[in-house]
Structures are given as C-alpha cells and as structure tokens.
Scaffold this motif. Structure first.
Motif, short mmCIF file in Angstrom:
data_model
loop_
_atom_site.label_atom_id
_atom_site.label_comp_id
_atom_site.label_asym_id
_atom_site.label_seq_id
_atom_site.Cartn_x
_atom_site.Cartn_y
_atom_site.Cartn_z
N SER A 178 -0.82 -8.38 1.09
CA SER A 178 -1.02 -6.92 1.09
C SER A 178 -0.06 -6.22 0.13
O SER A 178 -0.30 -5.09 -0.28
N ASN A 179 1.05 -6.89 -0.25
CA ASN A 179 1.97 -6.31 -1.24
C ASN A 179 1.29 -6.11 -2.58
O ASN A 179 1.73 -5.31 -3.40
N PHE A 180 0.23 -6.88 -2.82
CA PHE A 180 -0.43 -6.83 -4.13
C PHE A 180 -1.74 -6.05 -4.09
O PHE A 180 -2.51 -6.08 -5.04
N MET A 181 -2.00 -5.40 -2.96
CA MET A 181 -3.23 -4.62 -2.83
C MET A 181 -2.92 -3.15 -3.15
O MET A 181 -1.83 -2.67 -2.85
N PRO A 182 -3.88 -2.44 -3.71
CA PRO A 182 -3.60 -1.03 -4.02
C PRO A 182 -3.47 -0.18 -2.76
O PRO A 182 -3.97 -0.56 -1.70
N TYR A 183 -2.80 0.97 -2.87
CA TYR A 183 -2.63 1.88 -1.74
C TYR A 183 -3.97 2.40 -1.25
O TYR A 183 -4.23 2.51 -0.08
N ILE A 189 -9.34 -2.80 2.57
CA ILE A 189 -8.90 -3.97 1.79
C ILE A 189 -8.11 -4.93 2.69
O ILE A 189 -8.29 -6.14 2.62
N ASN A 190 -7.25 -4.36 3.55
CA ASN A 190 -6.49 -5.22 4.47
C ASN A 190 -7.42 -6.01 5.39
O ASN A 190 -7.19 -7.19 5.66
N PHE A 191 -8.47 -5.34 5.86
CA PHE A 191 -9.43 -6.02 6.74
C PHE A 191 -10.10 -7.18 6.00
O PHE A 191 -10.19 -8.30 6.51
N VAL A 192 -10.55 -6.88 4.76
CA VAL A 192 -11.20 -7.93 3.96
C VAL A 192 -10.21 -9.07 3.72
O VAL A 192 -10.55 -10.26 3.85
N ASN B 11 13.57 -5.30 -10.60
CA ASN B 11 12.24 -4.69 -10.74
C ASN B 11 11.49 -4.90 -9.44
O ASN B 11 11.47 -6.01 -8.89
N TYR B 12 10.87 -3.82 -8.95
CA TYR B 12 10.15 -3.95 -7.68
C TYR B 12 8.86 -3.13 -7.73
O TYR B 12 8.86 -1.95 -8.08
N SER B 13 7.77 -3.78 -7.38
CA SER B 13 6.48 -3.09 -7.25
C SER B 13 5.95 -3.33 -5.85
O SER B 13 6.20 -4.38 -5.25
N HIS B 14 5.22 -2.35 -5.33
CA HIS B 14 4.61 -2.53 -4.01
C HIS B 14 3.21 -1.96 -4.07
O HIS B 14 3.00 -0.83 -4.49
#
Lengths: 260, 236
Positions: A178-183, A189-192, B11-14
């Motif tokens: 989920s860290n790499f999913m868009p806001y 998206i979390n469910f998928v 560097n940090y991305s979320h």
C-alpha cells in the motif's frame, strides 16, 4: 536493547489477559446453558459434558480470532515497534506468545472437558466396553484413541502456526504494497490489493504444500509414523519460509500506523 | 559537543507522493531544536524515519548507531499510545514502559507525574487531551537517552498545560541530551530553542542557531520563520 524475556513478558501478559476474559465468558456460558437445561427439565448426568463440549468449539474459534487480531496489530503499532529489539526477535516472540496463549486455552478447555466427563465417567467406560464386545477390533482400543488424539493435537498446533505465519505474510505484504499505491481511491485499490495478495500467497502456499506432500509420499512407504513426521516437518518448513519473508518485510518496508 | 544525529541523503515517498527529498541534517548534543514547518511539511515523517518506524533511502545515525534496533535504544519518541485500549490504567502503561525500556527511570517519571499533576490510577479514557499529552510527555522524558523527539507536544491543549509542558522540558532535560520539538506554532516554543530546522518544499530549508537569527538578522524566531514563507509567496 530490550531482552527477549522482557518483551516476552509484556506480550504474554497481554495475551493471557485476553484469553482469561475469553475463558471467563466460556464458564459463564456453560453455567447459563446448564441452568437453562435444568429449568427446562432436560438435565441429566451428561448435560455438563455436552454443554462444555459444544461451547468449546466456539471458544477455541473466538480465542483464535482474538489472538490473531492482537498478533497482527502488534506489527503496526508504535508502542510495540518503538521497542529496541531486532525484528527477528520481535516476530518470534509475537508468534511464540500467541502460540502459548492458544495452547493455554486448549489445555483449559481439555481440563473443563475432562472434569465434566468425569461426572459420568463410568457410564462412558461401560459404553466403550460394550462397543468393544459387540464390534471387537473394529473399535479402536484406548491406546489407539490416545495416540490419535495426540496426533490430532500435534497437527492442530502446526496448522495454527502455519495459519498465523500465512496471515502475517498477507498482512505485511499488503501494508508494504500500500506504500506504493496512490492516495486517490486508495480504499478500492487497497481492497483489490488485499484480494490479489491473498490469492497469490494462498496459491504459493498451496504449491509449497503440494510439494511437501508429494515429497513425503515418495518417502512415505516405509511407515505411517515416518510419513506423518515428514508432513509435520514440511508444514513447519513452509511456516519458516513465510516467517523469513515477513521479517524481511518488517525490516525494509512495513511502517506503523501513524497516530499523530 | 558531539554529533548526536546525522541524516544523509534521505529520500522518502509514500503512496507515490514525494514527502522528503535529499534531506541532510546534523544535530549536536545538548541542544533544544525546533523542527518547524507547515502542516504536512514532513516533520512527523522525519521523526518517524529517525526512530525507524518508517523506512526511507539514505542514512540515519543516532549516537553512532545506524542499525534500526540500535537506533531505537538511543531515541525516545512520543508514542501516542494507540496500542492500548481506552480501559487501560495509566499505571499499567508505566509498567509496560518500565519493562520494555531498560533506560526508563521510574523515579524521574514519578517526579514528572507529580509536577504535571497526573493521576496514575485513572484509565486512559478518563484523560482529557491535555492530560493525555502530559502523560505521554512524562513517559517520553523519563527514558535516559541521547535524543528526544517531541512531535507537536502542544497540539490542541490549553495555555496552562502548555506552560506545564514547557517547564517540564526545561527542568528535566538531561544536560547532554538533544530535544527536537516539532511544531507549526513557533511562538509557543521560540524562547526554548537553541537552534531551528525548517522543513519546506520537501527538504531542509534552513538549519540555524537561534541566537544568530536574533543577533545577525535582528529578528525573533517567529518573524524569521514567517519571512521564509513570505518570500515563498512573493516568488509565487
């Protein structure tokens, strides 16, 4: 650095308290059920054992779910993850304390079952002897029954460990992912993501289990005991692989829930 | 004075959003440092990265320790107690701290609790926001470590409680320890600070000595901080 003993004490205490609450509710439920049977006029010598046995399945399931929720939340809470202890120790202590808490409930349930069975013990023994006389060797003897019960308990233990390592792997993979999913639309998206991760993990675990079973079948001709031991070891190996992956995820990718 | 915190090329991305870029920061021991920036600038994130509960690329060293588990034993961070149910008694939480942190000083905690008027027989649910914040700060400052990270310790609390907290920070700060206080209201903490670090535009905008700002620029810290944003708006 925090010692194994101190962190163990904290997690064990918390899980023990939770399990004591579950067991307290269990005893209340048994008492109420017996009282209800008495009021309805259906009470007999078997009542205690029947009621205890029927509640024990629900209690074991509830205990398992309760421990699982606590077990998983520990990975993502600051209060625990701020503790200066290595991720490997953290993971092992969490798993060990969950296992002991579950074993504690199982032992108490066994004791309750045995105590309630003791009320009418002679009748059960007589019925068993009668069946032995009527059907002979088709009815297993006491030794075989004990052996089967012990084997079942061992399988249950291993399956419980495997269940927790699998649930943790799914949970940690999803959190890391989920860290790499868009806001935007993150809930959908979390469910998928959850569905995809659960599918992939179960497929991979299923594949590994098949591998274990096939390989144990190859060695399994010698004796049933050897076959059984290989199965158990195989399950534990799969659990160990999942544990290593989970520790790696904790160490590199999994963040706690931000509480500020 | 020695370096207590060293952050290099962080560097940090979320969720595909860059939060911090190319952050470099060195803090010395024995200071009170204000970590300033707007809401969402990345102050809390930087603190979480330093403690190791979030992960980024780059290097972080606290008191010479770079491994996450070792770093945690040198940092005391405000835990908002989310792991404890509302029915938990405060003395049980103190017991938790006492057990898992070998550097937790119970005597110091009791003194702080007295000073801040915390009733340990209460449950978490019985605490107002201000009292919960005081309790959390007492727990955080009762560890004997080199670096304390106080994340918006005055958030949503009344002026009397703020004064109590500020006084407790001054009174109980170990001589060689560094305290980093994040806030977006500078006026509350400016009198405390030896140094300020401003996070703006996803990186460290400036890291300056508080006295130098007052002497060289002839500004108090609040005005200086505001001027950083005015310049930004002019450019826009």
């Amino acid at each position: 650095m925090t010692s194994f003993k101190d962190f163990f004490k904290i997690l064990m205490g918390q899980k023990f308290r939770q399990m004591n609450f579950v067991l307290l509710i269990n005893i209340i439920a048994i008492a109420v059920s017996v009282l209800w049977t008495l009021i309805n006029g259906d009470f007999n010598n078997n009542t205690f054992f029947q009621v205890a046995l029927s509640w024990s399945f629900i209690v074991m399931l509830w205990a398992f779910l309760r421990i699982t929720v606590t077990h998983e939340s520990i990975y993502t809470r600051d209060s625990y993850r701020l503790v200066p202890i290595s991720d490997t120790k953290f993971y092992c202590i969490n798993l060990l304390t969950s296992f002991i808490a579950m074993a504690y409930v199982a032992v108490v349930e066994f004791v309750i079952g045995a105590a309630t069975a003791a009320i009418n013990w002679q009748e059960y023994v007589d019925s068993f002897n009668m069946m032995r006389m009527m059907y002979g060797t088709r009815v297993p003897d006491a030794g075989m029954i004990v052996e089967s019960l012990l084997s079942m308990a061992l399988v249950m233990m291993v399956v419980t460990i495997l269940a927790w390592t699998t649930v943790s792997l799914i949970h940690l993979l999803t959190r890391a992912g989920s860290n790499f999913m868009p806001y935007r639309r993150s809930r959908i998206i979390n469910f998928v993501l959850y569905v995809v991760v659960i599918y992939i993990v179960l497929r991979v675990v299923g594949f590994m289990m098949n591998l274990v079973m096939n390989s144990t079948d190859m060695f399994g001709n010698s004796s049933d005991v050897w076959h059984f031991v290989l199965y158990i070891v195989g399950f534990l190996v799969v659990s160990a692989i999942e544990a290593v992956l989970s520790v790696y995820l904790m160490n590199r990718w999994v963040e706690t829930v931000s509480e500020s | 004075m020695s370096d207590i915190l060293k952050v290099e090329n962080l560097n940090y991305s979320h969720r595909l959003k860059k939060i911090l870029q190319d952050v470099n920061l060195t803090l010395e021991s024995g200071k009170i440092v204000g970590l300033l920036g707007e809401n969402g600038a990345g102050k809390t994130t930087l603190m979480r990265l330093i403690t190791g509960v979030a992960h980024a690329t780059g290097d972080i060293t606290v008191a010479g320790a770079s491994r996450i588990d070792e770093r945690k034993s040198h940092v005391s961070y405000m835990d908002h107690l989310g792991a404890f149910s509302l029915g938990t008694h405060l003395d049980r939480i103190v017991k938790f701290y006492q057990t898992v942190y070998e550097d937790f000083d119970v005597d110091r905690f009791n003194e702080l609790a007295d000073f801040l008027n915390i009733d340990l027989s209460l449950k978490l649910s019985a605490l107002s926001k201000g009292n919960k914040q005081k309790f959390v700060i007492a727990l955080t400052l009762s560890r004997q470590v080199e670096l304390y990270l106080l994340d918006e310790p005055f958030d949503g609390i009344d002026s009397m409680s703020r004064k109590d907290i500020i006084n407790s920070i001054i009174k109980w700060k170990p001589e060689n320890a560094t305290i980093v206080i994040s806030d977006h209201y500078v006026s509350e903490i400016s009198s405390l600070l030896d140094e300020i670090v401003v996070i703006k535009d996803e990186t460290i905008n400036c890291n300056l000595d508080a006295d130098k700002i007052r002497e060289d620029k002839g500004m108090d810290i609040e005005d200086f901080y505001e001027s950083l944003y005015e310049r930004g708006h002019d450019n826009d």
